[in-house]
Motif scaffolding. Structure first.
Motif, short mmCIF file in Angstrom:
data_model
loop_
_atom_site.label_atom_id
_atom_site.label_comp_id
_atom_site.label_asym_id
_atom_site.label_seq_id
_atom_site.Cartn_x
_atom_site.Cartn_y
_atom_site.Cartn_z
N LYS A 127 0.44 -7.19 -4.05
CA LYS A 127 0.34 -5.74 -3.88
C LYS A 127 1.63 -5.13 -3.35
O LYS A 127 1.93 -3.96 -3.59
CB LYS A 127 -0.84 -5.37 -2.99
N ASP A 152 -6.23 -7.94 -7.08
CA ASP A 152 -6.73 -7.56 -5.76
C ASP A 152 -8.18 -7.11 -5.97
O ASP A 152 -8.47 -6.28 -6.85
CB ASP A 152 -5.87 -6.41 -5.23
N SER A 153 -9.13 -7.68 -5.20
CA SER A 153 -10.54 -7.51 -5.54
C SER A 153 -10.98 -6.04 -5.58
O SER A 153 -11.78 -5.65 -6.44
CB SER A 153 -11.41 -8.29 -4.56
N GLU A 154 -10.43 -5.22 -4.67
CA GLU A 154 -10.84 -3.81 -4.61
C GLU A 154 -10.39 -3.07 -5.88
O GLU A 154 -11.15 -2.30 -6.47
CB GLU A 154 -10.21 -3.11 -3.39
N ASN A 219 -3.77 -4.37 5.47
CA ASN A 219 -4.07 -4.76 4.09
C ASN A 219 -4.75 -3.61 3.35
O ASN A 219 -4.40 -3.29 2.21
CB ASN A 219 -4.95 -6.01 4.08
N LYS A 220 -5.71 -2.96 4.02
CA LYS A 220 -6.41 -1.85 3.37
C LYS A 220 -5.45 -0.68 3.15
O LYS A 220 -5.50 0.00 2.13
CB LYS A 220 -7.61 -1.42 4.22
N GLU A 223 -3.42 -1.34 0.27
CA GLU A 223 -4.26 -1.20 -0.92
C GLU A 223 -4.46 0.26 -1.31
O GLU A 223 -4.62 0.57 -2.49
CB GLU A 223 -5.61 -1.89 -0.69
#
Ligand code: MG
Length: 392
Positions: A127, A152-154, A219-220, A223
């Motif tokens: 990312k 990235d899972s999201e 991390n969020k 993202e």
């Protein structure tokens, strides 16, 4: 293209790389033509033996010599390269249809950019690449026709939720966050959390850097920036919700109030397989979701006071230009310093904030602007860490 035939992997010995190879074995019809790894030569040699790539790359000359020696006995000896040139060679291997970009941090930036310019499909797990240079990457993809499918899972979830929807009918993207190991901790306790506590993620097994970023909620934040570039939404149209079960991987809210969620077990193999096979779907390579077994799904707003790194990311995105690259660089340095025992957990956020405050955002539409912002932010983060390290 309906099915992946040949892939290159940047970062094959890391968590995403190893899971990618499991998915490759599961799918059965995918060939690994090139792989790059860092310093885990032992694991890399095992992978080379198993997957027989034509080209491999490692971090430096020293590793290349070890690799030469270790692969000398193999029937099919790969071509060996090293350094950034080696990563770029793997990323642009002419036979590769898909490049899995799974190195950790800024090291994957140039190779991923070159793969995009070469028109490859990018299965993007790194990312940092989009955080640093989303504008450059998306412009390069538009020019070459390269397709970026997020691992990235999201973002992978949002990619799935957006299938068949018009962008004008989407109200906002909702990224879920597990909340990390300190979700229920007090502010004071979080500030002095240890390395072991921060590495103990409740739901996901990942590399060390991203696990620390999950504990700070950086991390969020990264993202959120990644989502802006992948899907073209502004900061105000991207929100974050804490969801401790990590079953809903993310959601999309449409203008009519409908919310579409993508759910599954927390296993990266799903997102990797989707990125390799899209637009097709294949039989599952991971466990299936047992909703009755999960029992209940909880959601809560993130606490920006206890997790200031998430606020920093929204600030960086709103400032735009080189500011996200600066935040990313400062964070890579501060997280490494925390892992090395040089600073406290709380200092990760204060160092990141300090480096951001010292930077005036500039346009990020050239490679040199991005790389300069990255380098100067690293230097300022290192300078900010030294006194703290001396005091310890
Ligand atoms: Mg994620």
């Amino acid at each position: 293209m309906t099915k992946a035939k040949a892939i290159s992997i940047l970062g094959s010995t890391g968590s995403i790389g190893c899971n990618t190879l499991k998915v490759v074995e599961h799918l059965g019809d995918v060939r690994v033509v090139a792989m790059a790894a860092g310093r885990n030569i032992e694991k890399f040699v095992e992978q080379i033996e198993r997957f027989s790539p034509e080209l491999v790359a490692c971090s430096d000359e020293e590793c290349a010599v070890l690799l030469e020696r270790a692969t000398a006995k193999l029937d099919k000896r790969p071509r060996i390269e090293c350094g950034e040139a080696g990563l770029v060679a793997v990323a642009t291997h002419e036979e590769a249809d898909i490049v899995v970009s799974a190195t950790v941090g800024a090291v994957g930036f140039i190779p991923t950019l070159r793969a995009i310019e070469a028109g490859k499909r990018i299965a993007l797990a790194n990312k940092e690449t989009l955080v640093m240079a989303g504008e450059l990457m998306t412009a390069a993809a538009a020019a070459s026709g390269a397709e970026i499918v997020p691992v990235d899972s999201e973002h992978n979830a949002i990619h799935q939720c957006l299938r068949g929807e018009r962008k004008t009918e989407v109200r906002r993207l909702i990224l879920t966050a597990s909340g990390g190991p300190f979700r229920t901790w007090s502010k004071e306790k979080i500030l002095s959390a240890t390395r072991e506590q921060a590495l103990d993620h409740p739901n996901w097994k990942m590399g060390e850097k991203i696990t620390i970023d999950s504990a700070t909620l950086m991390n969020k934040g990264l993202e959120v920036i990644e989502a802006k570039w992948l899907f073209g939404f502004d900061a105000d149209d991207i929100s974050v919700i804490v969801h401790p079960q990590s079953v809903v991987h993310s959601m999309v809210e449409l203008v009519d109030g409908s919310v579409i969620a993508q759910m599954g077990v927390p296993d990266m193999k799903h997102a990797i397989q989707y990125a390799l096979t899209y637009p097709d779907r294949h039989g599952a390579s991971c466990d299936r979701l047992d909703l009755a077994g999960v029992g209940k799904l909880e959601f809560e707003d993130p606490d920006l006071e206890r997790f200031p790194c998430l606020s920093l990311a929204f600030e960086a995105l709103k400032a735009g230009g080189t500011m996200p690259a600066v935040l990313n660089a400062a964070n890579e340095v501060s997280v490494q310093a925390f892992l090395d025992g040089k600073i406290s957990f709380g200092e990760i956020a204060t160092i990141n904030a300090g480096v951001m405050r010292g930077h005036t955002s500039e346009a990020a539409n050239t490679l040199s602007a991005v790389l300069e912002a990255d380098a100067s932010a690293r230097q300022r983060a290192i300078m900010a860490i030294s006194p703290a390290a001396a005091a310890n």
